[in-house]
Design a protein around this motif. Structure first.
Motif, short mmCIF file in Angstrom:
data_model
loop_
_atom_site.label_atom_id
_atom_site.label_comp_id
_atom_site.label_asym_id
_atom_site.label_seq_id
_atom_site.Cartn_x
_atom_site.Cartn_y
_atom_site.Cartn_z
N LEU A 66 49.90 -41.24 15.30
CA LEU A 66 51.08 -41.40 16.32
C LEU A 66 50.96 -42.75 16.77
CD1 LEU A 66 52.64 -39.12 18.83
CD2 LEU A 66 51.69 -41.56 19.49
N THR A 67 49.65 -43.15 17.15
CA THR A 67 49.29 -44.42 17.71
C THR A 67 49.59 -45.48 16.72
OG1 THR A 67 47.74 -43.57 19.22
CG2 THR A 67 47.72 -45.77 18.89
N VAL A 68 49.34 -45.25 15.46
CA VAL A 68 49.41 -46.06 14.23
C VAL A 68 51.17 -46.43 14.12
CG1 VAL A 68 49.54 -46.34 11.96
CG2 VAL A 68 47.33 -45.77 13.15
N ALA A 69 51.77 -45.31 14.24
CA ALA A 69 53.37 -45.40 14.14
C ALA A 69 54.02 -45.89 15.37
CB ALA A 69 53.76 -44.09 14.00
N LEU A 70 53.31 -46.03 16.57
CA LEU A 70 53.85 -46.44 17.41
C LEU A 70 53.71 -48.11 17.60
CD1 LEU A 70 55.06 -46.52 20.49
CD2 LEU A 70 52.76 -46.28 21.40
N LEU A 71 52.34 -48.40 17.22
CA LEU A 71 51.96 -49.88 17.28
C LEU A 71 52.86 -50.68 16.12
CD1 LEU A 71 48.22 -49.72 18.12
CD2 LEU A 71 50.21 -50.77 19.56
N GLU A 72 53.00 -50.04 14.93
CA GLU A 72 53.67 -50.46 13.91
C GLU A 72 55.04 -50.80 14.33
OE1 GLU A 72 51.02 -49.36 10.10
OE2 GLU A 72 52.55 -48.15 10.49
N GLU A 73 55.57 -49.76 14.82
CA GLU A 73 57.11 -49.65 15.09
C GLU A 73 57.38 -50.81 16.22
OE1 GLU A 73 59.99 -46.69 17.17
OE2 GLU A 73 59.34 -46.15 15.23
N ARG A 74 56.61 -50.85 17.10
CA ARG A 74 56.88 -51.77 18.39
C ARG A 74 56.50 -53.36 17.82
NH1 ARG A 74 58.87 -47.76 19.61
NH2 ARG A 74 58.74 -46.62 21.44
N LEU A 75 55.27 -53.69 16.98
CA LEU A 75 55.14 -54.66 16.90
C LEU A 75 55.18 -55.43 15.50
CD1 LEU A 75 51.34 -54.63 18.53
CD2 LEU A 75 53.62 -55.39 19.70
N ALA A 76 55.32 -54.71 14.42
CA ALA A 76 55.41 -55.07 13.14
C ALA A 76 56.56 -56.18 13.03
CB ALA A 76 55.74 -54.09 11.99
N PRO A 77 57.90 -55.77 13.58
CA PRO A 77 58.79 -56.61 13.32
C PRO A 77 58.82 -58.13 13.97
CG PRO A 77 59.60 -54.62 14.56
CD PRO A 77 58.08 -54.56 14.40
N LEU A 78 57.85 -58.29 14.75
CA LEU A 78 57.41 -59.70 15.28
C LEU A 78 56.92 -60.84 14.39
CD1 LEU A 78 56.13 -58.46 18.69
CD2 LEU A 78 58.26 -59.63 18.30
N TRP A 79 56.00 -59.87 13.27
CA TRP A 79 55.40 -60.64 12.18
C TRP A 79 56.13 -60.60 10.90
CZ3 TRP A 79 52.69 -58.59 16.31
CH2 TRP A 79 51.56 -59.37 16.81
N ALA A 80 56.84 -59.67 10.80
CA ALA A 80 57.22 -59.56 9.17
C ALA A 80 57.82 -60.56 8.68
CB ALA A 80 57.96 -58.01 9.28
N ASP A 81 59.02 -60.92 9.10
CA ASP A 81 59.93 -61.93 8.49
C ASP A 81 58.97 -63.42 8.38
OD1 ASP A 81 61.97 -60.35 8.56
OD2 ASP A 81 62.87 -60.98 10.25
N PRO A 82 58.28 -63.77 9.26
CA PRO A 82 57.70 -65.07 9.19
C PRO A 82 56.76 -65.08 8.05
CG PRO A 82 57.23 -64.44 11.24
CD PRO A 82 58.38 -63.50 10.69
N LEU A 83 55.99 -63.77 8.12
CA LEU A 83 54.97 -63.90 6.88
C LEU A 83 55.43 -63.46 5.66
CD1 LEU A 83 52.39 -61.54 9.29
CD2 LEU A 83 52.19 -63.96 8.57
N ASP A 84 56.38 -62.58 5.68
CA ASP A 84 57.16 -62.52 4.16
C ASP A 84 57.56 -63.84 3.65
OD1 ASP A 84 56.74 -59.88 4.30
OD2 ASP A 84 58.58 -59.25 5.13
N ARG A 85 57.97 -64.78 4.60
CA ARG A 85 58.53 -66.04 4.02
C ARG A 85 57.28 -67.12 3.84
NH1 ARG A 85 62.21 -65.38 8.20
NH2 ARG A 85 61.10 -66.90 9.32
#
Length: 207
Positions: A66-85
Motif C-alpha cells: 500500500l505504501t509503495v502504491a501511495l508513494l508511486e502515485e503521489r511522486l512518480a508524476p514529478l519525475w516521469a516526463d523529464p526522465l522519459d525524455r
C-alpha cells in the motif's frame, strides 16, 4: 440476469473497488504523515477509510505494498516526463542528477510535500527490497542510463553507485528541515562525482 444487468453490476463493482482503494490510500497518507509509518496499523487504515478490516490485504496485499502504491502515485508524476525524455546521447551525468534533484527541491518547499519526502526516505531506506512497480522507482532503469553515460561501467557497478547515491539523496532531503541551496549544490556535486567516476579497467583486488 441479462447482459445489460451483468454490465451494470460489473460497472458498479469496479466503481466500488476503485473508491475503496482511493479511500485506503487517502487514509493511509493522512495517518502516515501524522503519526509515522511504523505507528500506523493496517486496522487503523481500514477504520479511517471506513472499509472492511481485510480491505488493505485485498487491494494491496500488505501495508508495505500500500505504501509503495501511495508513494508511486503521489511522486512518480514529478519525475516521469523529464526522465522519459532524458537522452544519454545528448546529456551528461550532471544533467541526469539535476533532473533527479530538481523535483526534490520543489517538493521540500511545500510542508505536505516535505512530509511525503520524509515518508519516502524512511520507507525506502528501511525497506531496500520493497516491491516498487513504476520504472523510475527501480534501479534497473537508472543503471541502464548510467552505463550509457559512463564508458566501460558494468551494470552491477552502476546499480551499486545508484544505491549509494539514492541513499545519500533520500537522507539529505528526508530530514526535518529543507536543504539550503548551498547544501543542495554540495549534495549534487558529490553525487555527480560518485556516479561519474570513470570505470576501472585494470584488475580489481578484494579487500
Amino acid at each position: 440476469m441479462n447482459c445489460a444487468s451483468i454490465i451494470v453490476v460489473s460497472a458498479s463493482t469496479s466503481t466500488t473497488t476503485t473508491s475503496t482503494r482511493t479511500a485506503l490510500l487517502a487514509a493511509a497518507e493522512s495517518l502516515f504523515l501524522a503519526d509515522g509509518y511504523d505507528q500506523v496499523s493496517v486496522r487503523a487504515i481500514c477504520a479511517a477509510a471506513q472499509a472492511n478490516p481485510a480491505a488493505v490485504h485485498y487491494h494491496f496485499g500488505s501495508k508495505d505494498q500500500l505504501t509503495v502504491a501511495l508513494l508511486e502515485e503521489r511522486l512518480a508524476p514529478l519525475w516521469a516526463d523529464p526522465l522519459d525524455r532524458f537522452d544519454p546521447a545528448c546529456h551528461r551525468v550532471a544533467d541526469l542528477v539535476n533532473t533527479v534533484v530538481a523535483p526534490f527541491v520543489t517538493i521540500q518547499g511545500d510542508p505536505r510535500g516535505r512530509l511525503h519526502l520524509q515518508l519516502l526516505s524512511r520507507f525506502a531506506l528501511s525497506h531496500p527490497r520493497a516491491g516498487w512497480t513504476q520504472p523510475w522507482f527501480r534501479l534497473e532503469r537508472w543503471s541502464t542510463l548510467l552505463v550509457e553515460l559512463v564508458p566501460g561501467l558494468s551494470t552491477e557497478d552502476a546499480r551499486r553507485r545508484w544505491s549509494l547515491a539514492f541513499a545519500l539523496i533520500l537522507a539529505g532531503f528526508g530530514g526535518e528541515h529543507p536543504l539550503s541551496a548551498p547544501s543542495v549544490d554540495a549534495l549534487s556535486q558529490f553525487v555527480v562525482a560518485g556516479l561519474g567516476t570513470p570505470a576501472r579497467t585494470g584488475p580489481q583486488t578484494q579487500s
